[in-house]
Write a protein that holds these residues in place. Structure first.
Motif, mmCIF file in Angstrom:
data_model
loop_
_atom_site.group_PDB
_atom_site.id
_atom_site.type_symbol
_atom_site.label_atom_id
_atom_site.label_comp_id
_atom_site.label_asym_id
_atom_site.label_seq_id
_atom_site.Cartn_x
_atom_site.Cartn_y
_atom_site.Cartn_z
ATOM 1 N N ARG A 1 68.689 25.719 97.350
ATOM 2 C CA ARG A 1 69.879 26.734 96.551
ATOM 3 C C ARG A 1 69.954 27.861 97.227
ATOM 4 N NH1 ARG A 1 67.920 23.810 91.721
ATOM 5 N NH2 ARG A 1 66.269 25.239 91.780
ATOM 6 N N TYR A 2 68.939 28.306 97.828
ATOM 7 C CA TYR A 2 68.730 29.815 98.436
ATOM 8 C C TYR A 2 70.214 30.294 98.654
ATOM 9 C CZ TYR A 2 67.212 34.156 100.056
ATOM 10 O OH TYR A 2 67.025 35.642 100.100
ATOM 11 N N GLU A 3 70.773 29.844 100.047
ATOM 12 C CA GLU A 3 71.838 30.328 100.430
ATOM 13 C C GLU A 3 73.100 30.098 99.672
ATOM 14 O OE1 GLU A 3 69.675 28.155 102.256
ATOM 15 O OE2 GLU A 3 68.986 29.685 103.879
ATOM 16 N N TRP A 4 73.065 28.889 98.808
ATOM 17 C CA TRP A 4 74.213 28.761 97.905
ATOM 18 C C TRP A 4 74.311 29.946 96.922
ATOM 19 C CZ3 TRP A 4 74.570 23.685 94.279
ATOM 20 C CH2 TRP A 4 75.848 23.657 93.890
ATOM 21 N N LEU A 5 73.084 30.171 96.325
ATOM 22 C CA LEU A 5 73.159 31.356 95.245
ATOM 23 C C LEU A 5 73.447 32.698 95.924
ATOM 24 C CD1 LEU A 5 69.760 30.203 93.382
ATOM 25 C CD2 LEU A 5 72.237 30.262 92.230
ATOM 26 N N SER A 6 72.941 32.900 97.050
ATOM 27 C CA SER A 6 73.133 34.278 97.755
ATOM 28 C C SER A 6 74.445 34.424 97.984
ATOM 29 C CB SER A 6 71.980 34.164 98.921
ATOM 30 O OG SER A 6 70.919 34.174 98.688
ATOM 31 N N ALA A 7 75.041 33.300 98.417
ATOM 32 C CA ALA A 7 76.614 33.175 98.870
ATOM 33 C C ALA A 7 77.158 33.347 97.763
ATOM 34 C CB ALA A 7 76.783 32.034 99.821
ATOM 35 N N THR A 8 77.290 32.617 96.532
ATOM 36 C CA THR A 8 77.784 32.970 95.560
ATOM 37 C C THR A 8 77.741 34.114 94.923
ATOM 38 O OG1 THR A 8 77.503 30.427 95.234
ATOM 39 C CG2 THR A 8 78.309 31.633 93.351
ATOM 40 N N ALA A 9 76.708 34.749 94.726
ATOM 41 C CA ALA A 9 76.446 35.899 94.226
ATOM 42 C C ALA A 9 76.982 37.275 94.820
ATOM 43 C CB ALA A 9 74.969 36.141 93.811
ATOM 44 N N ALA A 10 77.308 37.066 96.109
ATOM 45 C CA ALA A 10 77.519 38.227 97.054
ATOM 46 C C ALA A 10 78.511 39.394 96.385
ATOM 47 C CB ALA A 10 78.248 37.750 98.333
ATOM 48 N N SER A 11 79.229 38.916 95.742
ATOM 49 C CA SER A 11 80.453 39.960 95.079
ATOM 50 C C SER A 11 79.689 40.738 93.865
ATOM 51 C CB SER A 11 81.443 39.586 94.839
ATOM 52 O OG SER A 11 81.516 38.562 93.932
ATOM 53 N N ARG B 1 81.635 36.427 101.947
ATOM 54 C CA ARG B 1 81.070 35.718 100.932
ATOM 55 C C ARG B 1 82.030 35.761 99.779
ATOM 56 N NH1 ARG B 1 74.753 37.041 101.286
ATOM 57 N NH2 ARG B 1 74.267 36.439 103.290
ATOM 58 N N PRO C 1 71.068 37.727 92.440
ATOM 59 C CA PRO C 1 70.553 37.291 91.471
ATOM 60 C C PRO C 1 69.099 37.565 91.186
ATOM 61 C CG PRO C 1 70.684 35.300 92.569
ATOM 62 C CD PRO C 1 71.297 36.685 93.395
ATOM 63 N N LEU D 1 77.520 34.149 88.303
ATOM 64 C CA LEU D 1 77.174 34.711 89.534
ATOM 65 C C LEU D 1 78.215 35.268 90.507
ATOM 66 C CD1 LEU D 1 73.893 32.811 90.964
ATOM 67 C CD2 LEU D 1 74.043 34.946 90.116
ATOM 68 N N PHE E 1 74.476 34.533 107.069
ATOM 69 C CA PHE E 1 73.091 34.430 106.991
ATOM 70 C C PHE E 1 72.313 34.359 108.391
ATOM 71 C CE2 PHE E 1 74.237 32.018 102.838
ATOM 72 C CZ PHE E 1 73.440 32.962 102.119
#
Lengths: 416, 240
Positions: A157-167, B76, A171, B104, B53
């Motif tokens: 989930r790491y990349e997913w969360l990071s990409a989703t939370a970018a703006s 992103r 988190p 998020l 990434f």
């Protein structure tokens, strides 16, 4: 704010995190409760002893009509009252005596013959708030933070969360802040809940809370540092527990060994034995062997040193004092050594944040080495005042009177 | 017309191995672009590079005309990403997972919007309130796809999106992708499903060991790319 609310909801559904926070709250509550109970027991014991001490002195004062006997049979309680915050960090109150029953006899033996009440507890330390906050809380923080990112990496989930939370920002920071904040609250709230009703001042509690927060912040930094390596959760946990073991156990032990090696200290038992031997030997020595060194210290009594009988109280008290004089170098070295060790330990404590935080809490609680030495000095001062009171009456062979007894110095503890 | 996604002579190295070599392609708005290739071809690496990434050792990637390396955050923000085998939080139900991820992303949603998205991916209503550790892989994938729809980002990067879906669900998913493209979304999907890619994509790039080795466009007026041609090329390199 939205992020924080989101993460609060998320945390509320994380059973493992709630378990660790629950344990932190339980541990803090237990430590505060046990600390308060211990201090309450010490206060109750003191109140009882103070009452007994007063009653005993009244009885002795009525029994004897000779200043030598009055001085010999009269005990005086001295004590170090616990501060209102002592419950949080019992410190030296575990290992050093905080009450004495002294007489106008040789002092050194009386000071050092009192030992810690329970050597087992002295060895492991009590379960007080300082122990919970400085040793257990970092472990709980490690359990809360060690897999913050790594668990997400493992779950994919790491990349997913990071990409989703970018703006909206990462988190991870919000999650960490929440866990760190929750842990700090689990520790600080019981501290305040126990401290305020017990009379601890708000400024004291604020200072102690600051120590707790800074200490937790340090461990947060360690967790963040390890997290940067991108290891798996088990490796993170191993590294962090290793860091805890090193900083909370191994470094303090190494500091203790180094300090003991660097600052040698005479044995307290040697002081006791040397002083007792000096006192006991005096019985068999010529009276001049006692009175000469006594007069060197007290020239004002030079005209009263003739001892015509086999036993005279003034001679008896003189050789008690000479006994103290004999061990003065040892006693001074012992005290200076303890101060030196404490100073060096204070400097080296910067190598171990848990030890540093422990010292800070003990300083706030008035249970550190400085407080213990200050109490010991008050005992010495009081004993000196007793001698100053008794010597004129002994050497001039004055009659005992209620008025004169009324002038006898009383011990007053700090803060009482 | 500005490219929504642009790779220019892209080369990427991971753990000392070159995984992308001089890859170039461009995707316009409303286009569905498939990267087809076997394991280790560099498909997922391409997506991660668009998300910032991974840093190219040479060449560049651009999102909505902006150089990704200079503004990862903006890239992103424009992208809804669906990873391969997306793992949602098992202790949360579908609604809670969606709300968490959408929060998020800063996307406001209500229960109705969530249900509409879950209807579009055909997730049974009865399952939506259940914790996700009870879900099958296909059900989890449907929730993840619903998340990508709800993000309302102009670009979708989908990594093996039909993995774990049954044939009926795959067919529904392909229709959904076409609908989203017709609504103006730009979609880059990576897959090793030749049949699915041919049915859904406007263009297929065939990746092999980090290099583009073939490109197939949907012929005008046709509803799919020539499956046999793509399959033939894919089989040739898969056996290489």
């Amino acid at each position: 704010m939205t992020g924080l609310i989101r993460e609060i909801r998320f945390l509320a559904s994380d059973r493992a995190a709630l378990l660790w926070l629950g344990i932190a709250l339980l541990v803090a509550c237990m430590s505060v409760f046990l600390g308060l109970r211990e201090i309450a027991a010490q206060r109750a014991e003191l109140n009882e002893l103070i009452e007994i001490d007063r009653t005993e002195r009244e009885v002795v004062d009525a029994l004897y009509q000779d200043w030598g006997e009055v001085a010999y049979y009269t005990f005086h309680l001295t004590w170090d009252s616990p501060s209102d915050f002592a419950f949080a960090a019992l410190g030296q109150r575990d290992t050093s005596p905080w009450k004495h029953h002294i007489r106008a006899l040789a002092l050194e033996g009386q000071i050092y013959e009192t030992d810690a009440e329970n050597p087992d507890f002295a060895l492991i330390g009590r379960f007080d708030f300082a122990f919970a906050a400085n040793l257990l809380a970092p472990l709980l923080l490690i359990l809360l933070l060690h897999d913050l990112r790594s668990a997400e990496r493992t779950a994919g989930r790491y990349e997913w969360l990071s990409a989703t939370a970018a703006s909206r920002g990462s988190p991870w920071f919000a999650r960490a802040v929440l866990r760190v904040g929750a842990l700090a609250l689990c520790l600080i709230v019981p501290l305040w809940a126990g401290g305020l009703p017990g009379g601890a001042g708000a400024s004291t509690l604020v200072a102690a809370s600051l120590v707790v927060v800074l200490h937790i912040a340090f461990w947060w930094g360690v967790c963040a540092l390890v997290d940067r390596f991108g290891w798996s959760s088990p490796v993170n946990l191993t590294a962090l527990v290793g860091a805890w073991l090193a900083l909370a156990v191994i470094v303090p032990a190494a500091i203790r060994i180094s300090v003991e090696a660097a600052v040698p200290l005479p044995d307290g038992g040697d002081i006791l034995l040397t002083q007792r031997e000096a006192v006991n030997d005096a019985w068999d020595l010529p009276k001049s062997a006692t009175m000469d060194p006594f007069v060197e210290r007290h020239p004002e009594w030079a005209d009263y040193t003739e001892i015509s009988q086999s036993f005279e109280w003034k001679w008896y008290y003189a050789f008690q004092q000479v006994g103290d004089q004999t061990v003065e170098p040892l006693s001074r070295a012992y005290r200076e050594g303890r101060i030196g060790r404490d100073r060096l330990a204070g400097r080296l404590a910067w190598l171990s944040p848990p030890a540093l935080a422990e010292r800070a809490l003990q300083a706030i609680a008035g249970t550190n080495m400085a407080a213990s030495l200050a109490y010991e000095q008050r005992v010495r001062d009081y004993h000196a005042a007793l001698r100053t009171y008794y010597y004129p009456r002994l050497f001039r062979d004055e009659a005992v009177s209620d008025a004169s007894i009324g002038q006898r110095p009383e011990f007053h503890a700090m803060g009482d | 017309m500005m490219s929504m996604l642009l790779a220019q002579a892209l080369s990427v190295v991971r753990s000392g191995q070159q995984v992308l070599k001089d890859v170039s392609f461009s995707i316009a708005q409303g286009e569905v672009h498939a990267l087809l290739g076997g394991n280790g071809a560099g498909k997922s690496t391409t997506l991660l590079t668009f998300l910032g990434f991974l840093e190219p050792v040479s060449g560049s990637v651009h999102v909505q005309g902006r150089y990704v390396s200079e503004n990862v955050s903006a890239a992103r923000q424009a992208i809804a990403y669906l990873p391969e085998a997306a793992t949602l939080y098992g202790h949360l139900n579908a609604y809670e997972n969606l709300r968490y991820f959408l929060s998020l992303a800063g996307t406001d949603t209500n229960r109705r919007a969530l249900d509409e998205a879950l209807d579009r991916v055909a997730l049974q209503a009865v399952a939506r309130g259940m914790r996700m550790h009870t879900y099958s892989k296909g059900m989890r994938q449907k929730v993840a796809i619903a998340m990508a729809i709800l993000r309302e980002a102009p670009i979708l990067l989908l990594d093996e999106p039909t993995s774990g879906l049954d044939p009926v669900a795959i067919d529904e998913f392909n229709r959904l992708v076409r609908d989203l493209a017709e609504a103006g979304r730009t979609i880059l999907l990576v897959t090793h499903d030749v049949y699915g890619a041919c049915h859904v994509a406007d263009r297929i790039d065939l990746l092999h060991k980090g290099e583009l080795v073939g490109a197939f466009d949907r012929p005008p007026g046709m509803d799919r790319i020539d499956t046999e041609a793509v399959h033939g090329a894919f089989a040739k390199y898969a056996g290489a």
